[in-house]
Design a protein around this motif. Structure first.
Motif, PDB file in Angstrom:
ATOM      1  N   TYR A 178      -2.153  28.622  -2.575  1.00  0.00           N
ATOM      2  CA  TYR A 178      -2.034  28.171  -3.965  1.00  0.00           C
ATOM      3  C   TYR A 178      -3.291  27.410  -4.389  1.00  0.00           C
ATOM      4  O   TYR A 178      -3.861  27.658  -5.456  1.00  0.00           O
ATOM      5  N   ALA A 191      -6.231  27.603  -2.960  1.00  0.00           N
ATOM      6  CA  ALA A 191      -7.382  28.525  -2.949  1.00  0.00           C
ATOM      7  C   ALA A 191      -7.485  29.321  -4.244  1.00  0.00           C
ATOM      8  O   ALA A 191      -8.574  29.646  -4.693  1.00  0.00           O
ATOM      9  N   THR A 192      -6.355  29.618  -4.852  1.00  0.00           N
ATOM     10  CA  THR A 192      -6.384  30.424  -6.077  1.00  0.00           C
ATOM     11  C   THR A 192      -6.402  29.552  -7.337  1.00  0.00           C
ATOM     12  O   THR A 192      -6.302  30.074  -8.433  1.00  0.00           O
ATOM     13  N   SER A 193      -6.513  28.244  -7.154  1.00  0.00           N
ATOM     14  CA  SER A 193      -6.520  27.360  -8.316  1.00  0.00           C
ATOM     15  C   SER A 193      -7.922  26.959  -8.750  1.00  0.00           C
ATOM     16  O   SER A 193      -8.121  26.503  -9.858  1.00  0.00           O
ATOM     17  N   TYR A 194      -8.880  27.085  -7.838  1.00  0.00           N
ATOM     18  CA  TYR A 194     -10.237  26.664  -8.167  1.00  0.00           C
ATOM     19  C   TYR A 194     -11.201  27.840  -8.142  1.00  0.00           C
ATOM     20  O   TYR A 194     -11.322  28.519  -7.130  1.00  0.00           O
TER      21      TYR A 194
END
Lengths: 119, 136
Positions: free
Chosen positions: A22, A24-27
């Protein structure tokens, strides 16, 4: 799967793994340096030119001097003029001696409609 | 392959793989994609029609939520007893994860399609795994 009294230990591992995914896919990686310059070329090229998809580096190697301009197949457009405009915009953004390729999007193999080496 | 093995493959790993491919091809400006290959996106997302845009932006969220819910429901099936409130906790986490991005990232705007995708993922996982496991 066999029921085990130790499988309770899996729960925090599962939650941690998905939390890591989560995060890793937020930034996203900020677009700086060369990416920012190429992005500015895209932005200016697309102004009043709906047939331009965007400008991208043709290769992913660092320090690439190629610019691929992907365009929609449109009749009556002077693609050489678009390549000239790209050169001007590249120079404005500090990118010199670029090799510009104007390519029709969505054709296989790629159909290069104009190419130019900028001063 | 055992039934649980198949469930792990199709309900946990396959959605994660699909979600990764969405990032790899359409949203490559994420560090975990650039670890493998630094590339330009195949298309400019803003130019895409509505449905395709929703697929790319919310599809990856759907895959994560579906895989996460499934992982927990499959884990639950390996326990001696049912965890009574697990579906409620999973639902809070998958929907809450969409809202918490608002705090984590400055440029985030809440997308109702993402919330809908998370809800759909939870419901599908719940019906396909937990309800099915209950019947058996």
């Amino acid at each position: 799967m066999k029921k085990s009294k130790y499988s309770i230990l899996l729960l925090p591992i599962i939650v941690l793994l998905y939390a890591a995914l989560y995060i890793a896919t937020s930034y996203s990686v900020p677009c700086e340096g060369d990416c920012e310059k190429v992005s500015k070329i895209t932005e200016k090229l697309r102004t009043n030119k709906s047939y331009v998809y965007g400008a991208f580096r043709c290769t992913y190697f660092q320090g690439s001097d190629t610019l691929c301009i992907y365009v929609q197949d449109t009749i009556g457009i002077d693609w050489n003029h678009l390549a000239d405009t790209t050169c001007l915009l590249a120079q404005e953004n500090g990118l010199f001696q670029q090799k510009v390729f104007v390519i029709k999007n969505g054709t296989f193999p790629n159909d290069t409609v104009a190419r130019k080496t900028c001063p | 392959m055992s039934r649980t093995g198949k469930q792990i493959l199709f309900f946990i790993f396959l959605p994660l793989l699909i979600g990764y491919f969405i990032y790899f091809f359409f949203r490559p400006n994420y560090w975990f994609v650039q670890l493998i290959d630094s590339r330009e996106p195949l298309v400019t997302i803003n130019d895409l029609p509505g449905f395709e845009k929703v697929f790319i932006f919310s599809g990856s969220d759907f895959c994560w939520a579906f895989s996460f819910s499934s992982a927990l429901f499959i884990w639950e099936s390996t326990q001696y007893q049912r965890v009574r409130y697990l579906p409620f906790v999973v639902l809070i986490i998958v929907v809450g994860s969409e809202f918490i991005q608002h705090i984590l990232t400055a440029d985030f705007t809440l997308d109702l399609w993402d919330v809908f995708a998370a809800l759909l993922a939870f419901c599908l996982s719940f019906v396909l795994l937990r309800r099915n496991n209950e019947k058996k």
